[in-house]
Design a protein around this motif. Sequence first.
Motif, PDB file in Angstrom:
ATOM      1  N   LEU A 175       2.600   1.849  -3.414  1.00 15.40           N
ATOM      2  CA  LEU A 175       1.572   2.051  -4.249  1.00 15.40           C
ATOM      3  C   LEU A 175       1.566   3.692  -4.279  1.00 15.40           C
ATOM      4  CD1 LEU A 175      -0.007   0.374  -6.302  1.00 15.40           C
ATOM      5  CD2 LEU A 175      -1.787   0.548  -4.581  1.00 15.40           C
ATOM      6  N   LEU A 176       1.419   4.148  -3.039  1.00 11.00           N
ATOM      7  CA  LEU A 176       0.999   5.600  -2.748  1.00 11.00           C
ATOM      8  C   LEU A 176       2.199   6.451  -3.073  1.00 11.00           C
ATOM      9  CD1 LEU A 176      -1.349   5.404   0.209  1.00 11.00           C
ATOM     10  CD2 LEU A 176      -2.094   5.782  -2.019  1.00 11.00           C
ATOM     11  N   GLY A 177       3.431   5.843  -3.043  1.00 14.23           N
ATOM     12  CA  GLY A 177       4.553   6.701  -3.183  1.00 14.23           C
ATOM     13  C   GLY A 177       5.362   6.834  -1.886  1.00 14.23           C
ATOM     14  N   PHE A 178       4.943   6.542  -0.654  1.00 16.94           N
ATOM     15  CA  PHE A 178       5.613   6.851   0.505  1.00 16.94           C
ATOM     16  C   PHE A 178       7.179   6.465   0.701  1.00 16.94           C
ATOM     17  CE2 PHE A 178       1.266   7.996   1.489  1.00 16.94           C
ATOM     18  CZ  PHE A 178       1.200   9.141   2.303  1.00 16.94           C
ATOM     19  N   ILE A 229       0.970  -1.291   0.036  1.00 15.06           N
ATOM     20  CA  ILE A 229       0.245  -0.053  -0.094  1.00 15.06           C
ATOM     21  C   ILE A 229       0.966   1.176   0.070  1.00 15.06           C
ATOM     22  CG2 ILE A 229      -1.407   1.527   1.461  1.00 15.06           C
ATOM     23  CD1 ILE A 229      -3.268  -0.626   0.093  1.00 15.06           C
TER      24      ILE A 229
END
Lengths: 159, 116
Positions: free
Chosen positions: B93-96, B90
């Motif tokens: 996917l969000l770029g964190f 997750i």
Amino acid sequence: MELPENIHRKESADKLLIQTPGHGSYLAYIRAIVGDLARKVGFDEGEVAKIEMAVDEACSNVVRHAYSPDKEWCWQQRDPEIRLDIRIEGSRLIIEINDHGQRFDFANYRPARMEDHLREMKPGGYGIPIMRNFMDEVQYSSNDQTGNTLRMVKYLKKP
Amino acid sequence: MKDFRIDHESRGPVQLIRLVGSLDMYSFPRLESQLNALFQQGRYSLVLDCRDLDYIGSAGLGALIGFAKQAREHNGDLRLLNVPERIYKIIELLGFTKVLQVHQTEDDAVGSFQAK
């Protein structure tokens, strides 16, 4: 999973209704119930995690913003409550999250792009972009009779 | 459902913080006050062990980003360790994961500060 007495759950073959107090301490139960249902209807674990997070973001916003103690809902003499109406229609999982707190100008809210936020290492503003990223449809509506409703849809199979 | 818990110990100059349970908008103020207390003591090198973390929401992720930024301004950092696969997918996917360093072993995470 044993639920606290003040979480009400009503389930039929293709429909689930959950009512909880509008408080952050209930978010973990909401995530667990929604995750179980998404798994049951056939979403894989990656999609279940996305649905759980989108619902958590939506309900967190209700607690933090719609039911913020400095907003006008306090004057309405009603306990804060979150109602989730979840149903399966064909290959779509439809989740409606309803509150009777302060309305939000969702249509005109333009969050910064996640990439920009992350590059600048901003500590907030990720909730709505996450909902929009992880669900196929996100719509918000509000009226004086029924309160505020965030409707999110996830396709089991893309049409 | 695990109650949220924070355990803290020092590994030399590096602070190892173990998170247990879910980090959501309800629990994250507890982490926030713990990290603020460490910053007030001038401890800016932090490793967050996530092996027993069940969930992280945007409030928690945003807080971690904010603390990592503050730590870097003081020549430290906030780095993640043992992120469960479900959470890693997750946040990737969000770029964190482009912003936060993620390590697989404690030696690697703690050693990454000494290697600076």
